[in-house]
Design a protein around this motif. Sequence first.
Motif, short mmCIF file in Angstrom:
data_model
loop_
_atom_site.label_atom_id
_atom_site.label_comp_id
_atom_site.label_asym_id
_atom_site.label_seq_id
_atom_site.Cartn_x
_atom_site.Cartn_y
_atom_site.Cartn_z
N ASP A 190 0.93 -1.24 0.03
CA ASP A 190 -0.04 0.11 -0.04
C ASP A 190 0.92 1.32 -0.09
N PHE A 244 1.63 -3.01 4.44
CA PHE A 244 1.91 -1.76 4.88
C PHE A 244 3.06 -1.60 6.01
N ASN A 245 3.76 -2.55 6.26
CA ASN A 245 5.07 -2.43 6.87
C ASN A 245 5.94 -3.73 6.86
N LEU A 258 9.17 1.32 8.01
CA LEU A 258 8.57 2.60 7.86
C LEU A 258 8.97 3.76 8.89
N LYS A 274 4.91 -13.64 10.70
CA LYS A 274 6.32 -13.53 10.98
C LYS A 274 6.71 -14.79 9.96
N HIS A 284 3.53 -6.72 7.97
CA HIS A 284 2.05 -6.44 8.50
C HIS A 284 1.17 -5.98 7.09
N PHE A 295 9.25 -5.41 8.89
CA PHE A 295 10.31 -5.54 10.28
C PHE A 295 11.28 -6.53 9.70
N ASN A 311 12.10 -1.54 12.32
CA ASN A 311 10.80 -1.05 11.45
C ASN A 311 11.22 -0.30 10.13
N ARG A 314 -0.61 -13.58 13.33
CA ARG A 314 -1.65 -13.35 14.46
C ARG A 314 -2.14 -12.00 13.95
N ILE A 367 -3.81 -8.32 13.91
CA ILE A 367 -3.60 -6.98 14.65
C ILE A 367 -4.21 -5.92 14.21
N ARG A 368 -4.58 -4.83 14.67
CA ARG A 368 -5.68 -3.94 14.52
C ARG A 368 -6.05 -3.62 12.87
N ALA A 369 -4.88 -3.64 12.15
CA ALA A 369 -5.31 -3.24 10.95
C ALA A 369 -5.50 -4.46 9.97
N SER A 429 -2.74 -5.78 5.33
CA SER A 429 -4.19 -5.22 5.62
C SER A 429 -4.82 -5.03 4.34
#
Lengths: 269, 201
Positions: B72, B162-163, B172, B135, B151, B165, B170, B126, B128-130, B153
């Motif tokens: 994104d 969107f990210n 971003l 992993k 990550h 690691f 990180n 797992r 996450i919010r978005a 979404s």
Amino acid sequence: MSALDVRRMTQLLGLLSFRGIKKAVLAILAVATLTACTTSQDPAARIDGFNDPYETQNRAIHNFNKGFDKNLFRPVSQGYAYIPVEIRDLVNNFSENLATPGEGINSLLQANLPNVGIAIVRFGMNTTIGLGGIIDAADAFGVPDLNTDFGETLFVWGVGEGAYVEMPIFGPSTQRDAFGFVVDFFTNPFTYATVDGPLRIIPPIAYTGAQLNNRDKFKGTIDALLYESADSYTQSRSIYLQNRRFELEGSVPQDEDPYIDPYLDPYAE
Amino acid sequence: MNTSLSLSRRGFVLGASAVAGLGAAPSFAMTENQAIALVDKVVADINRVIASGKSDDAILRDFETLFARYADVNIMAQYALGPDGRAASSGQKRAFADAFKRYISRKYGRQFRDFIGGRVEVMSARPIRAGFEIKTTVFLRGQSPYEVTFHVSDRSGQDKFFNIFIEGVNLLLTERSEIGAMLDQRGGDLNRLIKDMKTAS
């Protein structure tokens, strides 16, 4: 740290007989109790944040380190790279093997008994089957990697990372980890400080060779970071702290969710 | 957890229908399998590009296309620009996102040779919010394995990254700091930054 922890540690001290280690560890206990009160286990200063009150001095050291790298370390690593990689890797293996007993001690201080076992197996296998440590025989047998230091031991004991510091030559660190680095030098069994006689020159030579090899292997990333960043100081500080915290805390769920949600508030600071 | 394609076959079918629904409202119904399937797909595509035998420049251009397809870019660029983007016009934001796409794909794609003969194994997922956190362990030749976390979404309307690691670093966050420094270097001149990012090697 509670009185019980201090007592447990003094008991451990009785088991250890390496010259100087008792004195060093007692000094550390003093520092640890001091710094534990003042350092950043505080969530506000972590993950996104950092604690860098010595930024001016750190930046000066960073510039020195860049000069050292550009004018000496990097060119030497390029020359060193003419040695076939198979042979350079033997030096790395040898150097890592010398560090293994120290890692075993640190694992013991961390009360991480499985890692103590791994250290014993690694050192035993690599020194014997691995021909004095030049071959990582333990790896061939599937024995897990071990990588720890006194900085991690302090972390396990509850000492916060303290302020960010950049060490001359050795680069980014924190107060806790820099302290640990020095302690390891004086207490691990195979360093310049702990080996007697003419053989004492071997550990630093092997260590230097290993670092030269690493400098060459990761030259893409390191060169870009140091010489193509708009602010190599901030970048190396950020990357070091993020990676070190990840290394110490692993994938254990943390107090606050460190992940960013750009969909939520893109301009959140 | 394995990454076999058969395991995420259902994810592929679901993913395909999500893409077919482009233009409709975001589904917010991305499943864990879809997120893992996305990781599998991007790794397969990266390997395909690297094995294509094209010139370095062509490979980097292909990486840029992959980045646009799987990430994104708009939300990442917006985050990376940070508060400095608040005053930007929508034209500037679009231009910056375009420059950002090129900058990231070249910066991280440049060392693609290290990835030859490498493989990526999904370890866990797992929510996450978005969306989802995936992993993985990356095994490259001649290096110890290391952990890369994605990550993912579907808030953009499609399943996208969107990210990323890498061993806890990180992307971003690190890039936001660097782009801020790049902007400072140019006295806050966003247009100049965009121009420089578009023409950098």
